[in-house]
Write a protein that holds these residues in place. Structure first.
Motif, short mmCIF file in Angstrom:
data_model
loop_
_atom_site.label_atom_id
_atom_site.label_comp_id
_atom_site.label_asym_id
_atom_site.label_seq_id
_atom_site.Cartn_x
_atom_site.Cartn_y
_atom_site.Cartn_z
N HIS A 275 0.88 -1.18 0.00
CA HIS A 275 0.00 0.00 0.00
C HIS A 275 0.91 1.23 0.00
N ILE B 220 1.59 3.77 11.05
CA ILE B 220 2.11 3.69 9.69
C ILE B 220 3.43 4.46 9.67
N LYS C 137 -4.46 6.76 -4.50
CA LYS C 137 -3.38 7.53 -3.89
C LYS C 137 -2.47 8.03 -5.00
N ASP D 238 -6.36 10.99 -3.37
CA ASP D 238 -5.76 11.50 -2.13
C ASP D 238 -4.30 11.79 -2.43
N GLU E 211 -8.29 15.00 -2.13
CA GLU E 211 -8.07 15.01 -0.68
C GLU E 211 -6.67 15.51 -0.37
N ASP F 68 -7.67 16.47 5.21
CA ASP F 68 -7.47 15.27 6.04
C ASP F 68 -6.42 15.57 7.11
N GLU F 69 -5.15 15.43 6.76
CA GLU F 69 -4.09 15.61 7.78
C GLU F 69 -4.12 17.00 8.41
N THR G 51 -10.02 6.31 7.74
CA THR G 51 -9.40 5.19 8.46
C THR G 51 -7.90 5.41 8.52
C1 MUC Z 1 -5.45 8.89 4.59
O1 MUC Z 1 -6.60 8.99 4.25
O2 MUC Z 1 -4.63 9.69 4.20
C2 MUC Z 1 -3.74 5.80 5.75
C3 MUC Z 1 -4.01 4.73 5.04
C4 MUC Z 1 -4.52 5.11 3.79
O3 MUC Z 1 -4.87 4.40 2.87
O4 MUC Z 1 -4.52 6.43 3.77
C5 MUC Z 1 -4.01 6.96 4.98
C6 MUC Z 1 -5.01 7.82 5.57
#
Ligand code: MUC
Ligand code: MG
Length: 373
Positions: free
Chosen positions: A19, A51, A164, A193, A219, A244-245, A296
């Motif tokens: 991932h 992570i 991502k 994201d 995102e 998000d962050e 998550t």
């Molecule tokens: C995120 O939404 O940025 C952690 C796992 C994932 O897939 O994304 C990050 C959280």
């Protein structure tokens, strides 16, 4: 009822596939599992995910904060006095929200179990028993991602996909997301994201290109500290800009909602420091006009059930949820009533979160000394 003993266990779990996020490549996954034992009541379960590269903390450090700083102030306390427990933890150490979240989670589990109800009942009760699911694609390989998305569509588990795109060349990443969108049927949706990877100048051309390519949401396109850039991007974009962050605390949620620095917010129980705080932030953000997405940190069965319980009570969850952790992991240390079907996640009925620890699997997956970050 009093808290008598607290244990925390680091476990390392295999994933179905690597991932890849902007700041981390996950070949395996680490959880810290918390058990809060009471003198004459139930035991509560909590969990935090670690992570490496994404989080501010290593698993060993998280365990030390839990064992050496937070657990001592909770011992002897009534776990059902939830805000009191949160206050004690806040006074014991600043920050460390995911560690506090794991312990608060266990206290919520105890409270609900003691009452014989599902945790959702503590948050006002469920407004839905199924959550619309989003699957996260993060291999960085278009062909693989198209194939994975098609499998999910065929299995009828997911029709919304989040890809991502924070690693590598932004232009190639935008093209990959748009190509993915084109390769999937109309009924599917694709969002991206960036995990903070772009600067504002990049985001200024990339977001319109994503919009033109049929992408639904972007995102966290820029750094978590860049609130002014986020506001400018949200105000000039036709695409939904999600934070998000950037938003962990209620003060940050106020700043974003109050100045419309984003259109939507990814809420996360771990990031916000627990279920109660996440509920508070979700309602504040909604009142400020932000749409919500149930985020998550790739929790396992315990954390995912806990998040699902809370998310099921939120009147507005316009962007669904990405509670896909249990589907990405090859194994887990708990069983639960989580069911993925008809493009949704069926929320467990409880009691508590509806998750049951498997002590043999916990022992099997427990980290031995010096096994990694
Ligand atoms: C995120 O939404 O940025 C952690 C796992 C994932 O897939 O994304 C990050 C959280
Ligand atoms: Mg994100």
């Amino acid at each position: 009822m009093k808290i008598e003993r607290i244990t925390s266990t680091i476990v390392d779990l295999r994933l179905q596939r690597t991932h890849r996020l902007a700041m981390a490549t996950m070949a395996r996954h680490t959880l810290v599992v918390v058990q809060v034992h009471t003198d004459d009541g139930p035991t509560g379960l909590g969990e935090m995910s670690v992570i490496a590269g994404y989080d501010a903390m290593a698993a060993g450090a998280a365990k030390a904060v839990i064992d050496e700083v937070l657990a001592p102030v909770l011992l002897g306390q009534d776990p059902r006095r939830l805000w009191h427990a949160i206050g004690l933890m806040d006074r014991a150490i600043k920050g460390n929200l995911p560690c506090k979240a794991a312990l608060e989670m266990a206290c919520v589990d105890i409270t609900a179990r003691a009452l014989g109800v599902s945790a959702a009942a503590l948050f006002g009760g469920a407004v839905r028993d199924r959550l619309e699911m989003v699957w996260v694609l993060a291999s960085g390989d278009l062909e693989q991602e198209v194939q994975e998305a098609r499998e999910k569509l065929d299995q009828r588990t997911h029709r919304h996909f989040l890809v991502k795109i924070g690693t590598g060349d932004p232009r190639a990443n935008v093209e990959r997301a748009v190509a993915l969108r084109e390769a999937l049927p109309e009924a599917a949706t694709v969002r991206v994201d960036v995990n903070q990877a772009w600067d504002e100048a990049t985001a200024r051309w990339a977001i319109p290109a994503l919009h033109a390519g049929g992408i639904a949401v972007v995102e966290q396109p820029v750094h978590a500290s860049a609130i002014d850039a986020m506001r400018r991007l949200a105000q000039c974009s036709l695409l939904t800009v999600m934070a998000d962050e950037a938003v962990a605390t209620s003060q940050e949620a106020m700043a974003y909602a109050g100045t419309h620095a984003c259109d939507a917010l990814s809420i996360k129980v771990s990031k916000h420091g627990g279920l109660l705080r996440t509920q508070q932030i979700a309602h504040m953000a909604a009142a400020g006009g932000l749409a919500l997405f149930g985020g998550t940190m790739i929790e396992g069965a315990i954390g995912t059930s806990a998040c699902a319980q809370l998310y099921s009570t939120l009147p507005d969850l316009q962007w669904g949820c990405q509670l896909f952790g249990p589907q990405l992991m090859v194994d887990d240390v708990a069983t639960s009533g989580l069911r993925y079907e008809d493009f949704t996640l069926r929320v467990p009925h409880g009691p508590g979160f509806g998750a049951t620890l498997d002590p043999d699997r916990l022992a099997y997956h427990q980290r031995r000394a010096h096994a990694g970050p």
